[in-house]
Design a protein around this motif. Structure first.
Motif, PDB file in Angstrom:
ATOM      1  N   PHE A  80      30.008  35.533  17.917  1.00 33.61           N
ATOM      2  CA  PHE A  80      29.521  35.037  16.628  1.00 33.61           C
ATOM      3  C   PHE A  80      29.917  35.996  15.514  1.00 33.61           C
ATOM      4  O   PHE A  80      30.399  35.576  14.452  1.00 33.61           O
ATOM      5  CB  PHE A  80      27.995  34.876  16.671  1.00 33.61           C
ATOM      6  CG  PHE A  80      27.420  34.346  15.391  1.00 33.61           C
ATOM      7  CD1 PHE A  80      27.418  32.989  15.120  1.00 33.61           C
ATOM      8  CD2 PHE A  80      26.911  35.216  14.432  1.00 33.61           C
ATOM      9  CE1 PHE A  80      26.913  32.497  13.920  1.00 33.61           C
ATOM     10  CE2 PHE A  80      26.399  34.734  13.237  1.00 33.61           C
ATOM     11  CZ  PHE A  80      26.401  33.372  12.976  1.00 33.61           C
ATOM     12  N   LYS A  81      29.741  37.287  15.753  1.00 34.74           N
ATOM     13  CA  LYS A  81      30.067  38.275  14.712  1.00 34.74           C
ATOM     14  C   LYS A  81      31.561  38.250  14.393  1.00 34.74           C
ATOM     15  O   LYS A  81      31.961  38.302  13.232  1.00 34.74           O
ATOM     16  CB  LYS A  81      29.636  39.664  15.163  1.00 34.74           C
ATOM     17  CG  LYS A  81      28.120  39.802  15.186  1.00 34.74           C
ATOM     18  CD  LYS A  81      27.703  41.183  15.639  1.00 34.74           C
ATOM     19  CE  LYS A  81      26.205  41.348  15.447  1.00 34.74           C
ATOM     20  NZ  LYS A  81      25.462  41.559  16.653  1.00 34.74           N
ATOM     21  N   THR A  82      32.364  38.161  15.447  1.00 35.15           N
ATOM     22  CA  THR A  82      33.809  38.120  15.222  1.00 35.15           C
ATOM     23  C   THR A  82      34.177  36.954  14.312  1.00 35.15           C
ATOM     24  O   THR A  82      35.017  37.061  13.429  1.00 35.15           O
ATOM     25  CB  THR A  82      34.549  37.970  16.565  1.00 35.15           C
ATOM     26  OG1 THR A  82      34.259  39.108  17.360  1.00 35.15           O
ATOM     27  CG2 THR A  82      36.047  37.856  16.357  1.00 35.15           C
ATOM     28  N   LYS A  83      33.475  35.843  14.540  1.00 35.11           N
ATOM     29  CA  LYS A  83      33.804  34.637  13.785  1.00 35.11           C
ATOM     30  C   LYS A  83      33.287  34.704  12.344  1.00 35.11           C
ATOM     31  O   LYS A  83      33.941  34.205  11.429  1.00 35.11           O
ATOM     32  CB  LYS A  83      33.195  33.436  14.508  1.00 35.11           C
ATOM     33  CG  LYS A  83      33.596  32.101  13.961  1.00 35.11           C
ATOM     34  CD  LYS A  83      33.203  31.015  14.957  1.00 35.11           C
ATOM     35  CE  LYS A  83      33.314  29.641  14.313  1.00 35.11           C
ATOM     36  NZ  LYS A  83      32.741  28.610  15.190  1.00 35.11           N
ATOM     37  N   TRP A  84      32.116  35.337  12.138  1.00 38.99           N
ATOM     38  CA  TRP A  84      31.444  35.194  10.846  1.00 38.99           C
ATOM     39  C   TRP A  84      31.405  36.430   9.956  1.00 38.99           C
ATOM     40  O   TRP A  84      31.277  36.286   8.732  1.00 38.99           O
ATOM     41  CB  TRP A  84      30.023  34.657  11.057  1.00 38.99           C
ATOM     42  CG  TRP A  84      30.045  33.240  11.498  1.00 38.99           C
ATOM     43  CD1 TRP A  84      29.867  32.761  12.762  1.00 38.99           C
ATOM     44  CD2 TRP A  84      30.333  32.085  10.684  1.00 38.99           C
ATOM     45  NE1 TRP A  84      30.010  31.401  12.785  1.00 38.99           N
ATOM     46  CE2 TRP A  84      30.297  30.959  11.518  1.00 38.99           C
ATOM     47  CE3 TRP A  84      30.609  31.930   9.318  1.00 38.99           C
ATOM     48  CZ2 TRP A  84      30.532  29.672  11.049  1.00 38.99           C
ATOM     49  CZ3 TRP A  84      30.842  30.652   8.844  1.00 38.99           C
ATOM     50  CH2 TRP A  84      30.799  29.540   9.701  1.00 38.99           C
ATOM     51  N   VAL A  85      31.474  37.615  10.536  1.00 35.66           N
ATOM     52  CA  VAL A  85      31.401  38.806   9.679  1.00 35.66           C
ATOM     53  C   VAL A  85      32.575  38.807   8.707  1.00 35.66           C
ATOM     54  O   VAL A  85      33.712  38.537   9.087  1.00 35.66           O
ATOM     55  CB  VAL A  85      31.391  40.101  10.526  1.00 35.66           C
ATOM     56  CG1 VAL A  85      31.649  41.333   9.643  1.00 35.66           C
ATOM     57  CG2 VAL A  85      30.047  40.252  11.223  1.00 35.66           C
ATOM     58  N   GLY A  86      32.266  39.060   7.449  1.00 38.20           N
ATOM     59  CA  GLY A  86      33.282  39.096   6.400  1.00 38.20           C
ATOM     60  C   GLY A  86      33.421  37.776   5.666  1.00 38.20           C
ATOM     61  O   GLY A  86      34.025  37.718   4.597  1.00 38.20           O
TER      62      GLY A  86
END
Ligand code: HEC
Length: 158
Positions: A80-86
């Motif tokens: 999830f973080k890879t997809k959404w951070v930034g």
């Protein structure tokens, strides 16, 4: 640490990042133990983007609606973080608003979608503050989903 210790691990991290993420935009956001990439993913002083009251409401929405299909790790995992951070909070809000609940997209109120986003921020360790997140596309587009800085754990990070 000597230079001969540092170089192979930094090289390995680069190879892993390149092979897993194909050198795309994502590679700049991976939580690898390499200082330049960490700096891209974490912010030291997290912006306070929502109020605790909003997260409390969001938790109710989550329990009543989302938890029928989701575990909290669905919105906190490394994937999830890879997809959404930034990315912007508006993108996350719109994704949820237009696709969730999966069996009845768009059926919640704007306020329920908004507070579910704030609950997701809370689940990811972002701090609450005095200013409420508003469901205004222009404002939300300027706010990025970024993680709070973790305590230093890697020997590569002083
Ligand atoms: C009926 C089952 C169901 C319900 C209820 C549901 N979801 Fe989902 N959700 C899914 C499925 C299945 C996916 C993955 C497929 C997709 O992206 O469409 C998903 C994906 C997501 C994602 C994208 C995750 C990612 O890795 O990008 C988010 C965010 C999300 N849901 C949030 C919510 C929220 C918030 C609620 C409550 C308001 C909710 N969902 C309710 C089934 C559900």
């Amino acid at each position: 640490m000597t230079i001969s210790n540092v170089l192979p691990s930094a090289f390995l991290a680069t190879v892993v990042a390149a092979s897993v993420f194909g050198g795309s935009r994502m590679s700049a956001q991976r939580p690898l133990a390499v200082p330049p990439l960490r700096a891209a993913m974490f912010v030291a002083d997290s912006a306070k983007l929502y109020t605790e009251a909003q997260a409390v409401e969001g938790a109710k929405v989550w329990t009543a609606t989302c938890s029928g299909c989701h575990e909290s790790k669905d919105v906190t995992s490394a994937d999830f973080k890879t997809k959404w951070v930034g990315r912007s909070l508006f993108e996350l809000y719109e994704q949820i608003r237009t696709t969730m609940p999966d069996d009845a997209p768009g059926t919640l109120t704007p306020e329920q979608y908004l507070t579910s986003v704030t609950y997701i921020l809370k689940l990811n360790g972002l701090p609450a503050g005095e200013t409420a997140l508003v469901s205004d596309s222009a404002t939300m587009s300027t706010l990025k989903f970024e993680l709070p800085a973790p305590p230093p754990t890697s020997p590569l990070v002083p």
